[in-house]
Design an enzyme around this catalytic site. Structure first.
Site, PDB file in Angstrom:
ATOM      1  N   LYS A 265      22.329 -17.731   1.083  1.00 45.11           N
ATOM      2  CA  LYS A 265      21.692 -16.452   1.034  1.00 45.11           C
ATOM      3  C   LYS A 265      22.578 -15.147   0.899  1.00 45.11           C
ATOM      4  CE  LYS A 265      17.953 -18.518   2.281  1.00 45.11           C
ATOM      5  NZ  LYS A 265      17.113 -19.021   1.220  1.00 45.11           N
TER       6      LYS A 265
ATOM      7  N   SER B 215       0.868  -1.164   0.022  1.00 43.08           N
ATOM      8  CA  SER B 215      -0.044  -0.160  -0.104  1.00 43.08           C
ATOM      9  C   SER B 215       0.793   1.275  -0.067  1.00 43.08           C
ATOM     10  CB  SER B 215      -0.971   0.125   1.116  1.00 43.08           C
ATOM     11  OG  SER B 215      -0.111   0.203   2.536  1.00 43.08           O
ATOM     12  N   ASN B 216       2.196   1.197   0.450  1.00 38.33           N
ATOM     13  CA  ASN B 216       2.921   2.414   0.745  1.00 38.33           C
ATOM     14  C   ASN B 216       3.473   2.645  -1.032  1.00 38.33           C
ATOM     15  OD1 ASN B 216       3.603   3.785   2.934  1.00 38.33           O
ATOM     16  ND2 ASN B 216       3.647   1.645   3.862  1.00 38.33           N
TER      17      ASN B 216
ATOM     18  N   ASN C 250      14.115   3.612   4.686  1.00 34.55           N
ATOM     19  CA  ASN C 250      12.691   2.685   5.265  1.00 34.55           C
ATOM     20  C   ASN C 250      11.866   3.571   6.219  1.00 34.55           C
ATOM     21  OD1 ASN C 250      11.655   0.150   5.906  1.00 34.55           O
ATOM     22  ND2 ASN C 250      12.590   0.230   7.930  1.00 34.55           N
TER      23      ASN C 250
ATOM     24  N   MET D  37      10.270  -7.091   4.021  1.00 32.89           N
ATOM     25  CA  MET D  37      10.493  -8.003   5.068  1.00 32.89           C
ATOM     26  C   MET D  37      11.791  -8.577   5.257  1.00 32.89           C
ATOM     27  SD  MET D  37       7.796  -6.839   6.409  1.00 32.89           S
ATOM     28  CE  MET D  37       7.584  -7.730   8.060  1.00 32.89           C
ATOM     29  N   ARG D  38      12.613  -8.452   4.576  1.00 29.27           N
ATOM     30  CA  ARG D  38      14.197  -9.077   4.598  1.00 29.27           C
ATOM     31  C   ARG D  38      15.021  -7.777   5.056  1.00 29.27           C
ATOM     32  NH1 ARG D  38      13.353 -14.002   4.533  1.00 29.27           N
ATOM     33  NH2 ARG D  38      11.368 -14.316   3.176  1.00 29.27           N
TER      34      ARG D  38
ATOM     35  N   HIS E  85       9.007   2.755   9.201  1.00 25.55           N
ATOM     36  CA  HIS E  85       8.927   1.750  10.403  1.00 25.55           C
ATOM     37  C   HIS E  85       7.782   2.379  11.166  1.00 25.55           C
ATOM     38  CE1 HIS E  85      10.197  -1.251  13.192  1.00 25.55           C
ATOM     39  NE2 HIS E  85       9.885  -0.566  14.141  1.00 25.55           N
TER      40      HIS E  85
HETATM   41  C1  GRF Z   1       3.842  -0.735   6.802  1.00 26.59           C
HETATM   42  O1  GRF Z   1       3.201  -0.340   7.967  1.00 26.59           O
HETATM   43  C2  GRF Z   1       5.383  -0.143   7.171  1.00 26.59           C
HETATM   44  O2  GRF Z   1       5.508   0.655   7.906  1.00 26.59           O
HETATM   45  C3  GRF Z   1       6.097  -1.630   7.539  1.00 26.59           C
HETATM   46  O3  GRF Z   1       5.292  -2.838   6.873  1.00 26.59           O
HETATM   47  C4  GRF Z   1       3.919  -2.271   6.627  1.00 26.59           C
HETATM   48  C5  GRF Z   1       3.869  -2.374   4.814  1.00 26.59           C
HETATM   49  O4  GRF Z   1       2.699  -2.068   4.292  1.00 26.59           O
HETATM   50  N1  GRF Z   1       7.440  -1.506   7.383  1.00 26.59           N
HETATM   51  P1  GRF Z   1       2.279  -1.990   2.964  1.00 26.59           P
HETATM   52  O5  GRF Z   1       3.061  -3.340   2.422  1.00 26.59           O
HETATM   53  O6  GRF Z   1       3.151  -0.694   2.311  1.00 26.59           O
HETATM   54  O7  GRF Z   1       0.993  -1.923   2.605  1.00 26.59           O
END
Ligand code: GRF
Length: 197
Positions: free
Chosen positions: A67, A15-16, A110, A92-93, A112
């Protein structure tokens, strides 16, 4: 118009990433999204990239026995585009690679979903905030270094979560603000970078 180029790394929903796509499309900032890079072949962000006509590079984490090879491949895919900024958005890595950090110092960002250093390194900071009974949590945008969630903070914003009934509502409340905050920060950085080009 001169533009800076971005690569977005996302592992899932994206979504971001979508918020950045919409921003570039609707508000014409001096920014071009060159590609999505994902470690997950099932990421929803791949579809988002396709719909926006943006390259989607899939580097499936599971397919790499060694890896280091995975991290090298991610680096090479990034290098192909020579981006001005690398945007982590739900990636997520943990990013690894001496060369990567050397080459892109202060150019990897990033987001967070907490007020770092609170819940540093957590993969579910919204749940952590809810379980801790916080009334206020927030978001942090920071530079990425080898020290996970420990790079220089660029921007922080407090978010009132006192009315949230569960962790999902906390996540949604913070997420809405993430979408606005990320484009704001990237837009400001874009103008700074363009002054040096
Ligand atoms: C967001 O809350 C971001 O801060 C975190 O993971 C989530 C990712 O959401 N690191 P999306 O994949 O951008 O919807």
């Amino acid at each position: 118009m001169k533009k800076i180029s971005l690569i977005v790394l996302s592992s899932g929903r994206g979504s971001n990433f979508q918020a950045l796509i919409d921003w570039v499309k609707n508000e014409s900032p001096p920014v071009e999204i060159k590609a999505l890079i994902t470690d997950n072949p099932n990421a929803q962000s791949i579809q988002r990239a396709k719909e926006a006509d943006i390259d989607a590079e899939v580097v499936s984490y599971k397919e790499f026995e060694k890896k280091e090879k995975f991290h090298q491949e991610i680096f090479e895919r990034i290098e192909k585009y020579e981006p001005d900024l690398i945007i982590l958005a739900g990636y997520m890595r943990i990013l690894r690679g001496e060369e990567l950090f050397k080459r892109y110092q202060n150019r990897i960002l990033n987001i967070h979903p907490s007020l770092l250093p609170q819940f540093k390194g957590s993969t579910n900071a919204q749940k952590d905030a809810f379980e801790a009974g916080l009334k206020v949590s927030g978001l942090t945008i920071h530079y990425v270094t080898e020290n996970v969630d420990g790079g220089k903070i660029i921007y922080q914003e407090k978010v009132d979560i006192s009315g949230c009934k569960d962790e999902l509502e906390v996540a949604e409340t913070i997420l809405k603000r993430e979408h606005l905050a990320y484009k704001g920060v990237i837009g400001r950085l874009a103008h700074e970078i363009l002054k040096t080009k």
